[in-house]
Scaffold this active site. Structure first.
Site, PDB file in Angstrom:
ATOM      1  N   GLN A   1      10.608 -15.809  -9.285  1.00 28.53           N
ATOM      2  CA  GLN A   1      10.443 -16.170  -7.875  1.00 28.53           C
ATOM      3  C   GLN A   1       8.968 -16.374  -7.533  1.00 28.53           C
ATOM      4  OE1 GLN A   1      12.008 -13.113  -5.293  1.00 28.53           O
ATOM      5  NE2 GLN A   1      11.810 -14.404  -3.468  1.00 28.53           N
ATOM      6  N   GLY A   2       8.604 -17.590  -7.189  1.00 33.46           N
ATOM      7  CA  GLY A   2       7.203 -17.893  -6.872  1.00 33.46           C
ATOM      8  C   GLY A   2       6.976 -18.068  -5.391  1.00 33.46           C
ATOM      9  N   TYR A   3       7.008 -16.959  -4.683  1.00 31.42           N
ATOM     10  CA  TYR A   3       6.742 -16.994  -3.237  1.00 31.42           C
ATOM     11  C   TYR A   3       5.315 -16.527  -2.951  1.00 31.42           C
ATOM     12  CZ  TYR A   3      11.653 -17.645  -1.612  1.00 31.42           C
ATOM     13  OH  TYR A   3      12.899 -18.119  -1.329  1.00 31.42           O
ATOM     14  N   SER A   4       5.027 -15.258  -3.311  1.00 34.53           N
ATOM     15  CA  SER A   4       3.762 -14.640  -2.873  1.00 34.53           C
ATOM     16  C   SER A   4       2.538 -15.304  -3.493  1.00 34.53           C
ATOM     17  CB  SER A   4       3.736 -13.156  -3.262  1.00 34.53           C
ATOM     18  OG  SER A   4       4.859 -12.508  -2.753  1.00 34.53           O
TER      19      SER A   4
ATOM     20  N   SER B   1       7.340 -11.472 -10.703  1.00 34.71           N
ATOM     21  CA  SER B   1       8.001 -10.590 -11.672  1.00 34.71           C
ATOM     22  C   SER B   1       8.644 -11.417 -12.777  1.00 34.71           C
ATOM     23  CB  SER B   1       9.088  -9.759 -10.984  1.00 34.71           C
ATOM     24  OG  SER B   1       8.513  -8.950  -9.991  1.00 34.71           O
TER      25      SER B   1
ATOM     26  N   GLU C   1      20.131 -12.103  -0.729  1.00 36.94           N
ATOM     27  CA  GLU C   1      19.775 -10.841  -1.351  1.00 36.94           C
ATOM     28  C   GLU C   1      20.351  -9.715  -0.501  1.00 36.94           C
ATOM     29  OE1 GLU C   1      15.605 -10.456  -1.857  1.00 36.94           O
ATOM     30  OE2 GLU C   1      15.873  -9.506  -3.803  1.00 36.94           O
TER      31      GLU C   1
ATOM     32  N   ASN D   1       7.803  -1.900   4.210  1.00 37.18           N
ATOM     33  CA  ASN D   1       8.471  -1.098   5.236  1.00 37.18           C
ATOM     34  C   ASN D   1       7.993  -1.446   6.644  1.00 37.18           C
ATOM     35  OD1 ASN D   1       9.901   0.152   3.252  1.00 37.18           O
ATOM     36  ND2 ASN D   1       9.366   2.247   3.879  1.00 37.18           N
TER      37      ASN D   1
HETATM   38  C1  LIG Z   1       6.678  -4.711  -8.052  1.00 39.58           C
HETATM   39  C2  LIG Z   1       6.531  -5.941  -7.250  1.00 39.58           C
HETATM   40  C3  LIG Z   1       7.202  -7.087  -7.631  1.00 39.58           C
HETATM   41  C4  LIG Z   1       7.055  -8.267  -6.906  1.00 39.58           C
HETATM   42  N1  LIG Z   1       7.697  -9.384  -7.339  1.00 39.58           N
HETATM   43  C5  LIG Z   1       7.501 -10.553  -6.672  1.00 39.58           C
HETATM   44  C6  LIG Z   1       8.080 -11.762  -7.145  1.00 39.58           C
HETATM   45  O1  LIG Z   1       8.783 -11.767  -8.174  1.00 39.58           O
HETATM   46  N2  LIG Z   1       7.850 -12.896  -6.494  1.00 39.58           N
HETATM   47  C7  LIG Z   1       7.100 -12.929  -5.356  1.00 39.58           C
HETATM   48  O2  LIG Z   1       6.955 -13.994  -4.782  1.00 39.58           O
HETATM   49  N3  LIG Z   1       6.515 -11.800  -4.876  1.00 39.58           N
HETATM   50  C8  LIG Z   1       6.702 -10.613  -5.514  1.00 39.58           C
HETATM   51  N4  LIG Z   1       6.094  -9.475  -5.040  1.00 39.58           N
HETATM   52  C9  LIG Z   1       5.210  -9.572  -3.886  1.00 39.58           C
HETATM   53  C10 LIG Z   1       5.661  -8.850  -2.630  1.00 39.58           C
HETATM   54  O3  LIG Z   1       6.679  -9.572  -1.998  1.00 39.58           O
HETATM   55  C11 LIG Z   1       4.431  -8.635  -1.744  1.00 39.58           C
HETATM   56  O4  LIG Z   1       3.623  -7.689  -2.382  1.00 39.58           O
HETATM   57  C12 LIG Z   1       4.782  -8.149  -0.361  1.00 39.58           C
HETATM   58  O5  LIG Z   1       5.427  -9.149   0.368  1.00 39.58           O
HETATM   59  C13 LIG Z   1       3.559  -7.651   0.417  1.00 39.58           C
HETATM   60  O6  LIG Z   1       2.508  -8.576   0.396  1.00 39.58           O
HETATM   61  P1  LIG Z   1       1.020  -8.121  -0.021  1.00 39.58           P
HETATM   62  O7  LIG Z   1       1.138  -7.425  -1.306  1.00 39.58           O
HETATM   63  O8  LIG Z   1       0.160  -9.286   0.080  1.00 39.58           O
HETATM   64  O9  LIG Z   1       0.603  -7.050   1.058  1.00 39.58           O
HETATM   65  P2  LIG Z   1       0.008  -7.340   2.518  1.00 39.58           P
HETATM   66  O10 LIG Z   1       0.854  -8.307   3.224  1.00 39.58           O
HETATM   67  O11 LIG Z   1      -1.449  -7.621   2.430  1.00 39.58           O
HETATM   68  O12 LIG Z   1       0.212  -5.907   3.176  1.00 39.58           O
HETATM   69  C14 LIG Z   1      -0.708  -4.821   3.030  1.00 39.58           C
HETATM   70  C15 LIG Z   1      -0.315  -3.736   4.036  1.00 39.58           C
HETATM   71  O13 LIG Z   1      -0.415  -4.266   5.365  1.00 39.58           O
HETATM   72  C16 LIG Z   1       0.792  -4.112   6.058  1.00 39.58           C
HETATM   73  N5  LIG Z   1       1.011  -5.261   6.941  1.00 39.58           N
HETATM   74  C17 LIG Z   1       0.892  -6.568   6.661  1.00 39.58           C
HETATM   75  N6  LIG Z   1       1.253  -7.316   7.724  1.00 39.58           N
HETATM   76  C18 LIG Z   1       1.632  -6.470   8.689  1.00 39.58           C
HETATM   77  C19 LIG Z   1       2.141  -6.613  10.004  1.00 39.58           C
HETATM   78  N7  LIG Z   1       2.351  -7.806  10.561  1.00 39.58           N
HETATM   79  N8  LIG Z   1       2.438  -5.509  10.693  1.00 39.58           N
HETATM   80  C20 LIG Z   1       2.242  -4.275  10.156  1.00 39.58           C
HETATM   81  N9  LIG Z   1       1.771  -4.070   8.923  1.00 39.58           N
HETATM   82  C21 LIG Z   1       1.476  -5.146   8.190  1.00 39.58           C
HETATM   83  C22 LIG Z   1       1.839  -4.047   4.965  1.00 39.58           C
HETATM   84  O14 LIG Z   1       2.999  -3.387   5.395  1.00 39.58           O
HETATM   85  C23 LIG Z   1       1.128  -3.312   3.866  1.00 39.58           C
HETATM   86  O15 LIG Z   1       1.263  -1.947   4.084  1.00 39.58           O
HETATM   87  C24 LIG Z   1       6.236  -8.283  -5.756  1.00 39.58           C
HETATM   88  C25 LIG Z   1       5.567  -7.128  -5.368  1.00 39.58           C
HETATM   89  C26 LIG Z   1       5.707  -5.960  -6.089  1.00 39.58           C
HETATM   90  C27 LIG Z   1       4.977  -4.735  -5.646  1.00 39.58           C
END
Ligand SMILES: Cc1cc2nc3c(=O)[nH]c(=O)nc-3n(C[C@H](O)[C@H](O)[C@H](O)COP(=O)(O)OP(=O)(O)OC[C@H]3O[C@@H](n4cnc5c(N)ncnc54)[C@H](O)[C@@H]3O)c2cc1C
Lengths: 396, 389
Positions: free
Chosen positions: A131-134, A168, A251, A376
């Site tokens: 999955q290439g979202y992030s 992942s 999902e 969360n």
């Molecule tokens: C083990 C693992 C596997 C993953 N696998 C994939 C994958 O296969 N494909 C993919 O595309 N992505 C994947 N991800 C990415 C995952 O979806 C992102 O890490 C997640 O969406 C959070 O984005 P970020 O890491 O940039 O954190 P950020 O968005 O920078 O968040 C950092 C902190 O700020 C808080 N925050 C951010 N915005 C707000 C808001 N509006 N209000 C309150 N708090 C906020 C967050 O809750 C967090 O605590 C994976 C992540 C992990 C850890």
């Protein structure tokens, strides 16, 4: 309202249980109980072979409609399949993303040609997806993706450039579904496309990221004029957000029931440990183990409620929105409980340099549960805004 | 598996909702709160005559509607939501259950129709120590020929001072623990029983104290098996726990709803306080706790049905009761507490209803065993068996 399964469902239960008993053995013994969260990169070849075995038994993609090779399994049957699968310590499903995310998305949004080309190989356990979202700048704020897609009339190809992160299982996959900007001037969720991109090409470079567990399930994926044929955009350019969100909607509860059985296996391991090492006599530990048991039982009833009240169109009630926040918090607490039950031994590894046992690995990796798939905090925003109708967050 | 309300169950719930919205208003609750009886006899009459809730799960043979535990809990959820003050819980969820579980055919034929006609009843089993388990029964009996002589004090008895019919749990004077427990059913005006109201912090529910002084009971008052009634008492209590958890669920939901209503009106720093993320997140957590409690209550209600139609045993009932009572108690207390916090100063006033829910949350949490009691009960199940390696 009732909880019982019908006699027909119980027959189905026997069928899958006995199939698993006679097939998840021999060469597949090594992968029993392996490949779960925190362990997904392990035994990848064996687990891919296992997917093909499942296909031969008619056990892949059971929820898909028959015209795509599925069994059109009822919700009850899917629940039972997942329960029995986990009970038998079936390995983490290498084909999980294809079966539960890509398949339903293509069935809903793809054209006939895409269905013909991609669904059969997912069904047979021959093609694996990631999955290439992030992206570095698009985590919680997914609509901020910067990866671009440009169409070249001459070659009838899309050329994709940019960077994905936290992808992942990218190294273990054949394809990546990517959201990328088809309109370079667009912002937010407009102007996006949803692409099916082959991984094995010169324009794609994957770099593993080492996790706190010392292992590397997720990766950085770099796209440098990666090619994607004109046939491999799902929907029109500009439809990317709709498709991407539709995919996230798939999902939902069913596959999480299998996940709950994994949780049950972990809790059982903790209980056995507590009985053996004497911590079962500690009143605080007793309370926490009971609390974990309560939480897991309720998790099951949460999903049964959600599955039972799912609309005929697959739409979910607002109550289903609590699910992710509930299980991720529960599992994170279980990780801490596991360590506390292990006591001083929780620090000591199986071996050097960094060999974690299952509970240690679960403890560390459970911290990811409250981050991926919507943190969360994001879940709370969604619940407050979409389920409770509270004011939206201000945007920068 | 069909883990959702049927259309008929939805109708039952909605009817209860509509009736209570009209009859169990904040003003109505406050009017009866200070009275010794604790409820409005006219409202109780209407419930019995118009709604017939008291007969919901009593079999038709005894004058009831013959519906199930799911229908009962759906109604209770609404009663909890509106803090309905009535002798319903004690009469139906303790006493009628006691008769259904342990009564002889003659006792059922005698007393269940009285309950369906609107007579009130309750179950007394706890004493000073407030031990809610069957082994905690303190009132004793001495067998004298064909009769029993009871002595002791019951405390914390729901509607104990006012109920018309009493189910009493007592133990053989030489017995300990789970042994020697017997159940009796008697009219409350039997000589040897004196009763008084125990004023309580939660004024929407009544507790009574019963002084038992050489109460002489004949063989015909014995419910279940004399001296060996603890499993039946435990089943009755478990059914009561599921029922109180259903009320807690309604209360927990109302804490969220009334808090949402308040915060969306209130403006500070030039914007609705509902727009602050810390406030939103607290509300999201409240919703998680309500919905999870709902899943638990509905599951336990199904187990209640299975118990009555004998497809689930006592141990499944006990597990469901403890899971549900522990979780619903915590959910309700959490939501009532957060509810007060999000109300700010008005949350501390007598005027706003959130304080009534806060008090109800605590009283129901304690009643029939607080969460730690139920978690320990589950821990025994989970941990106190040998590991077979
Ligand atoms: C083990 C693992 C596997 C993953 N696998 C994939 C994958 O296969 N494909 C993919 O595309 N992505 C994947 N991800 C990415 C995952 O979806 C992102 O890490 C997640 O969406 C959070 O984005 P970020 O890491 O940039 O954190 P950020 O968005 O920078 O968040 C950092 C902190 O700020 C808080 N925050 C951010 N915005 C707000 C808001 N509006 N209000 C309150 N708090 C906020 C967050 O809750 C967090 O605590 C994976 C992540 C992990 C850890």
């Amino acid at each position: 309202m009732k909880l019982d399964f019908s006699p027909k469902d119980e027959l189905f239960r026997q069928e899958i249980a006995s199939w698993l008993a006679s097939n998840l053995c021999g060469e597949f013994d090594v992968i029993r109980g392996r490949g779960g969260p925190g362990d997904q990169h392990m035994f990848i070849d064996e687990r891919k072979a296992w997917e093909q075995k499942l296909y031969q038994g008619g056990w892949t993609c059971i929820g898909w409609p028959p015209e795509y090779g599925g069994r059109d399994a009822s919700i009850e049957e899917q629940v039972i399949f997942n329960e029995e699968y986990a009970r038998a310590q079936g390995p983490g499903r290498a084909g999980h993303i294809g079966e539960t995310l890509v398949g339903p998305t293509l069935i809903a949004f793809g054209n006939q040609d895409q269905k013909d080309r991609y669904l059969p190989e997912i069904l047979r356990g021959e093609a694996f997806w990631c999955q290439g979202y992030s992206e570095p700048g698009a985590g919680s704020d997914l609509a901020n993706v910067k990866t671009g897609a440009q169409f070249d009339d001459a070659t009838q190809q899309w050329f994709i450039s940019g960077q994905k992160v936290w992808t992942s299982l990218a190294r273990e996959s054949d394809y990546c579904f990517v959201i990328a900007r088809t309109d370079a001037k667009s912002v937010g969720h407009h102007g996006l496309g949803f692409f099916l991109v082959p991984i094995d090409q010169t324009g794609v470079t994957i770099r593993p990221i080492e996790q706190l567990t010392g292992t590397s399930e997720f990766n950085e994926v770099f796209f440098d004029d990666a090619q994607c044929s004109v046939e491999d955009i799902v929907g029109e350019p500009g439809d990317g957000w709709k498709v991407a969100m539709g995919l996230l909607g798939f999902e939902r509860g069913i596959s999480t029931l299998g996940q709950q059985m994994l949780f049950q296996n972990e809790l059982d391991e903790i209980i056995t440990l507590a009985k053996t090492n004497g911590s079962a006599k500690n009143p605080q530990i007793r309370q926490r183990i009971a609390e974990a048991h309560i939480g897991l039982r309720i998790m099951r009833f949460n999903s049964m409620r959600v599955l039972s009240s799912e609309g005929a169109d697959g739409s979910l009630q607002k109550e289903s929105m609590i699910y992710k926040l509930y299980w991720s918090s529960w599992h994170r607490n279980l990780g801490k409980l596991a360590m506390d039950v292990m006591g001083a031994e929780s620090e000591v590894l199986k071996g050097g340099p960094y060999q974690l046992n299952r509970l240690q690995s679960m403890y560390l990796f459970s911290r990811a549960d409250t981050i991926y798939g919507g943190t969360n905090q994001i879940q709370r925003n969604l619940i407050a805004e979409r389920a409770l109708g509270m004011p939206r967050e201000p945007r920068g | 598996m069909d883990f959702k309300f049927t259309d008929e169950q939805i109708m039952i719930r909605d009817t209860a909702d509509a009736f209570l919205a009209e009859t169990s208003t904040s003003a109505a609750v406050r009017q009866v709160m200070d009275s010794e009886l604790g409820y409005d006899p006219q409202l109780w009459r209407r419930i019995c005559d118009e709604m017939y809730w008291q007969g919901i799960h009593i079999p038709e043979a005894y004058g009831g509607l013959g519906l199930g535990y799911v229908e009962l809990t759906a109604t209770l959820e609404q009663m909890g939501r509106y803090l309905c003050c009535s002798p319903f819980y004690a009469s139906v969820c303790l006493a009628a259950n006691a008769l259904l579980v342990a009564g002889t055919e003659l006792q059922k034929l005698t007393y269940l129709p009285q309950i369906t006609e609107g007579k009130t009843a309750t179950l007394a089993h706890t004493s000073e120590a407030g031990d809610w388990s069957s082994s905690g029964v303190k009132v004793t009996y001495q067998k004298q020929g064909d009769s029993y002589c009871l002595n002791g004090t019951y405390r914390f008895v729901p509607d104990g001072h006012s109920a018309d019919i009493l189910m009493l749990a007592a133990r053989d004077q030489d017995s300990h623990g789970l042994e020697g427990i017997s159940l009796f059913v008697v009219p409350a005006n039997t000589p040897g029983i004196s009763r008084e109201w125990l004023p309580t912090m939660d004024q929407t529910r009544r507790q009574g104290q019963l002084q038992i002084n050489n109460l002489i009971l004949h063989e015909g008052t014995v419910m279940g098996s004399a001296g060996e009634a603890w499993p039946q008492l435990e089943q009755i209590l478990d059914l009561g726990r599921i029922a109180v958890a259903a009320e807690q669920l309604g209360g927990s939901q109302q804490c969220l709803d009334s808090t949402l209503a308040y915060i969306s009106e209130r403006v500070q720093f030039g914007r609705s306080i509902a727009s602050y993320q810390s406030v939103k997140h607290k509300c999201a957590d409240m919703m998680v706790k309500v919905e999870a409690a709902r899943s638990a209550v509905y599951y336990a209600a199904c187990v209640g049905d299975q118990f009555f139609n004998q497809t689930a045993g006592a141990s499944e009932l006990a597990e469901a009761a403890s899971i549900t009572k522990a979780y619903s108690s915590d959910s309700f207390f959490h939501n009532a507490g957060v509810g007060i916090q999000l109300h700010g100063g008005v949350g501390i006033t007598a005027e706003y209803d959130i304080q009534l829910y806060f008090k109800r949350a605590k009283s129901t949490e304690t009643f029939l065993g607080a969460s730690d009691y139920h978690r320990e009960r589950l821990a025994i199940l989970l941990l106190d068996t040998q590991v077979t390696l």
